[in-house]
Design a protein around this motif. Structure first.
Motif, PDB file in Angstrom:
ATOM      1  N   GLN A 239       0.821  -1.203   0.000  1.00 44.63           N
ATOM      2  CA  GLN A 239       0.000   0.000   0.000  1.00 44.63           C
ATOM      3  C   GLN A 239       0.859   1.257   0.000  1.00 44.63           C
ATOM      4  N   ASP A 240       1.938   1.212   0.811  1.00 42.59           N
ATOM      5  CA  ASP A 240       2.844   2.361   0.841  1.00 42.59           C
ATOM      6  C   ASP A 240       3.512   2.559  -0.520  1.00 42.59           C
ATOM      7  N   PHE A 241       3.867   1.441  -1.150  1.00 43.96           N
ATOM      8  CA  PHE A 241       4.508   1.529  -2.452  1.00 43.96           C
ATOM      9  C   PHE A 241       3.577   2.177  -3.477  1.00 43.96           C
ATOM     10  N   VAL A 242       2.334   1.716  -3.505  1.00 47.79           N
ATOM     11  CA  VAL A 242       1.368   2.294  -4.446  1.00 47.79           C
ATOM     12  C   VAL A 242       1.164   3.774  -4.145  1.00 47.79           C
ATOM     13  N   SER A 243       1.051   4.083  -2.837  1.00 48.35           N
ATOM     14  CA  SER A 243       0.863   5.481  -2.446  1.00 48.35           C
ATOM     15  C   SER A 243       2.061   6.334  -2.831  1.00 48.35           C
ATOM     16  N   ASN A 244       3.266   5.802  -2.577  1.00 45.83           N
ATOM     17  CA  ASN A 244       4.475   6.572  -2.891  1.00 45.83           C
ATOM     18  C   ASN A 244       4.644   6.766  -4.392  1.00 45.83           C
ATOM     19  N   VAL A 245       4.413   5.692  -5.164  1.00 50.05           N
ATOM     20  CA  VAL A 245       4.526   5.812  -6.616  1.00 50.05           C
ATOM     21  C   VAL A 245       3.515   6.826  -7.148  1.00 50.05           C
ATOM     22  N   SER A 246       2.299   6.729  -6.627  1.00 53.72           N
ATOM     23  CA  SER A 246       1.265   7.685  -7.062  1.00 53.72           C
ATOM     24  C   SER A 246       1.671   9.108  -6.735  1.00 53.72           C
ATOM     25  N   HIS A 247       2.221   9.272  -5.525  1.00 42.95           N
ATOM     26  CA  HIS A 247       2.634  10.614  -5.115  1.00 42.95           C
ATOM     27  C   HIS A 247       3.796  11.121  -5.969  1.00 42.95           C
ATOM     28  N   GLU A 248       4.793  10.236  -6.206  1.00 43.56           N
ATOM     29  CA  GLU A 248       5.961  10.650  -6.973  1.00 43.56           C
ATOM     30  C   GLU A 248       5.587  10.970  -8.421  1.00 43.56           C
ATOM     31  N   ILE A 249       4.601  10.255  -8.957  1.00 42.96           N
ATOM     32  CA  ILE A 249       4.177  10.525 -10.327  1.00 42.96           C
ATOM     33  C   ILE A 249       3.272  11.749 -10.397  1.00 42.96           C
ATOM     34  N   GLN A 250       2.413  11.889  -9.404  1.00 43.86           N
ATOM     35  CA  GLN A 250       1.436  12.971  -9.434  1.00 43.86           C
ATOM     36  C   GLN A 250       2.090  14.344  -9.356  1.00 43.86           C
ATOM     37  N   SER A 251       3.153  14.445  -8.546  1.00 41.30           N
ATOM     38  CA  SER A 251       3.788  15.754  -8.363  1.00 41.30           C
ATOM     39  C   SER A 251       4.362  16.313  -9.660  1.00 41.30           C
ATOM     40  N   PRO A 252       5.202  15.575 -10.395  1.00 33.85           N
ATOM     41  CA  PRO A 252       5.700  16.140 -11.667  1.00 33.85           C
ATOM     42  C   PRO A 252       4.605  16.289 -12.706  1.00 33.85           C
ATOM     43  N   LEU A 253       3.619  15.385 -12.709  1.00 37.35           N
ATOM     44  CA  LEU A 253       2.522  15.527 -13.665  1.00 37.35           C
ATOM     45  C   LEU A 253       1.740  16.808 -13.418  1.00 37.35           C
ATOM     46  N   THR A 254       1.543  17.134 -12.145  1.00 39.64           N
ATOM     47  CA  THR A 254       0.843  18.379 -11.806  1.00 39.64           C
ATOM     48  C   THR A 254       1.618  19.586 -12.316  1.00 39.64           C
ATOM     49  N   SER A 255       2.954  19.514 -12.106  1.00 43.07           N
ATOM     50  CA  SER A 255       3.782  20.626 -12.585  1.00 43.07           C
ATOM     51  C   SER A 255       3.718  20.733 -14.102  1.00 43.07           C
ATOM     52  N   ILE A 256       3.836  19.602 -14.780  1.00 40.24           N
ATOM     53  CA  ILE A 256       3.804  19.610 -16.241  1.00 40.24           C
ATOM     54  C   ILE A 256       2.464  20.144 -16.746  1.00 40.24           C
ATOM     55  N   ARG A 257       1.376  19.676 -16.140  1.00 40.40           N
ATOM     56  CA  ARG A 257       0.051  20.124 -16.572  1.00 40.40           C
ATOM     57  C   ARG A 257      -0.125  21.621 -16.340  1.00 40.40           C
ATOM     58  N   GLY A 258       0.324  22.070 -15.161  1.00 38.75           N
ATOM     59  CA  GLY A 258       0.150  23.489 -14.828  1.00 38.75           C
ATOM     60  C   GLY A 258       0.940  24.406 -15.747  1.00 38.75           C
TER      61      GLY A 258
END
Length: 466
Positions: A239-258
């Motif tokens: 669960q931590d792995f899925v959460s961490n991967v999601s978090h690590e991917i979401q942060s740069p994706l948010t920056s790229i989208r913004g």
């Protein structure tokens, strides 16, 4: 078909009890036959000697009446009297039944010998005529042979048999009752384990079997609890792995989208446009590194990762890594102290190169300007120690045990600034483990960090699992 362990245990134990009882009686009789024979022989000799003694003292004129009266006084023995011609007379026998005495045996007793005939057959209560003693008797100048045998009536035999059967039944009933209790004691923790296993199979990892026993079942329960704990920890890690991967991917994706949306503005300045594109490029590279590290870590943990050992100069490899990072450590004006004696090892050069890149890169990142980094090689007979030490910010004691965990970051803000994703040390440790080596960290906050890597000079490929 027997479907429950409880019934199987009860039937097995009952069969054991019945078999044990049936075997115990003949074995016991076999072992105690000599004792019983001795007692019977002693009793018969005592009776016979008393009759011989009384006959000598009183010299009865009618010997047969005397013997008849003596058997009437007790119902425990029977007599057979043989005269000098071998003619028998029975006393105390039903239907005037005679003992089984051979003529030569009668002759031996008439000649003055004492005969003992004790052929008991392991507890079978035979015809008393087959068990007897013979004594020489002389009355009024005439020679006689007196045979004494135990007397068991059919009623006595039936009582003895009934008593034995009763005892066996009582033993069987008590044993069966105790087996029912013991079986519950044995099966109860297994039922608990079965229920706990079903809960575990449904995804409930918060299971614990309370068993205070120290036998094999207790060890089984202890092993189950340990397994449940490991599965719970594994599930938490997943669960931590899925959460961490999601978090690590979401942060740069948010920056790229913004910043992509910002680039679509018609009035954007050229300077801002270039800055936004640099950020998008940096975040894309960060995503690429994350994907690459995840794939590499998964490959290493699958134990099917290619392992290509070659013999090379470890000291030269470390120097090349230092040269690669020259722009970074020169920019921070760091002092590098190298103590690298010449040493050759046989290992996977590409994998070890990644370890040094990661460790030296971290040392440069977390060492303040004008700091110092030391790299040292210590060579032993079959091992080599690589020491990478800095005088940077250090690592807290509570973080040192977790820095090798995936996605763990001792300093979240610094890791974010430096583009770290918390996988580098996990990959480094896995590579060292593949080489049958060991990596350890020693650090104090504010005083720097020391990584000690121990490697065999010859690393063999890991075993592949089919």
């Amino acid at each position: 078909m027997i479907k429950t362990l409880y019934l199987r245990v009860v039937l097995t134990f009952s069969a054991v009890v019945v078999t044990s009882v049936l075997l115990a009686f003949p074995i016991a009789m076999f072992l105690y036959t000599d004792v019983i024979t001795t007692e019977v022989e002693t009793g018969l000799l005592k009776v016979g000697n008393q009759l011989v003694k009384m006959s000598k003292e009183f010299e009865p004129k009618d010997l047969e009446s005397f013997l008849e009266e003596s058997t009437n006084l007790t119902d425990s023995y029977a007599l057979t009297l043989f005269d000098s011609d071998g003619n028998p007379t029975a006393f105390g026998m039903q239907n005037n039944h005679f003992m089984h005495v051979k003529p030569e045996e009668v002759k031996m007793v008439l000649e003055g010998q004492t005969l003992k005939k004790m052929n008991l057959d392991y507890g079978k209560f035979q015809d008393p005529a087959k068990v007897n003693v013979g004594l020489h008797l002389q009355v009024d100048g005439k020679q006689y042979a007196l045979f004494v045998a135990p007397k068991f009536s059919e009623e006595t035999r039936n009582q003895i048999r009934t008593s034995l059967v009763t005892v066996l039944i009582i033993v069987l009933l008590i044993g069966s009752f105790l087996i029912l209790i013991a079986s519950r004691y044995i099966v109860s923790p297994i039922k608990k384990l079965t229920l706990a296993t079903n809960r575990l199979a449904r995804g409930n990892f918060n299971v614990y079997v309370k068993v205070k026993r120290k036998d094999e079942i207790g060890l089984l329960a202890e092993g189950f609890n340990h397994m449940a704990g490991e599965l719970k920890q594994l599930e938490q890690m997943r669960q931590d792995f899925v959460s961490n991967v999601s978090h690590e991917i979401q942060s740069p994706l948010t920056s790229i989208r913004g910043f992509s949306k910002a680039l679509r503005q018609p009035d954007i300045q050229e300077e801002d446009r270039h800055r936004y594109l640099e950020i998008i490029e940096r975040e894309s590279e960060r995503l690429s590194r994350l994907s690459e590290n995840l794939l590499k870590l998964a490959s290493l943990e699958s134990e099917h990762h290619p392992f290509l050992p070659t013999t090379f100069d470890l000291d030269e490899q470390l120097r090349r890594v230092v040269v690669f990072y020259e722009p970074q450590w020169s920019d921070k004006q760091l002092e590098l102290d190298l103590d690298l004696p010449k040493v050759k090892i046989t290992a996977d050069a590409d994998q070890l190169n990644q370890v040094w890149m990661n460790l030296l890169g971290n040392a440069i990142k977390f060492t303040p300007p004008h700091g110092k980094i030391r790299i040292k090689l210590e060579v032993q007979t079959d091992r080599v120690h690589v020491l990478i030490q800095d005088n940077g910010i250090g690592i807290r004691k509570e973080d040192q045990d977790r820095i090798f965990d995936r996605f763990y970051k001792a300093d979240q803000s610094r890791q974010r600034e430096n583009g770290g994703n918390g996988l580098g040390l996990s990959i480094a440790r896995k590579i060292i483990e593949v080489h049958k080596g060991m990596i350890e960290v020693r650090s104090e906050p504010g005083e720097g960090t020391l990584f000690v890597i121990t490697l065999p000079t010859v690393a063999y490929p890991p075993k592949q699992h089919n």
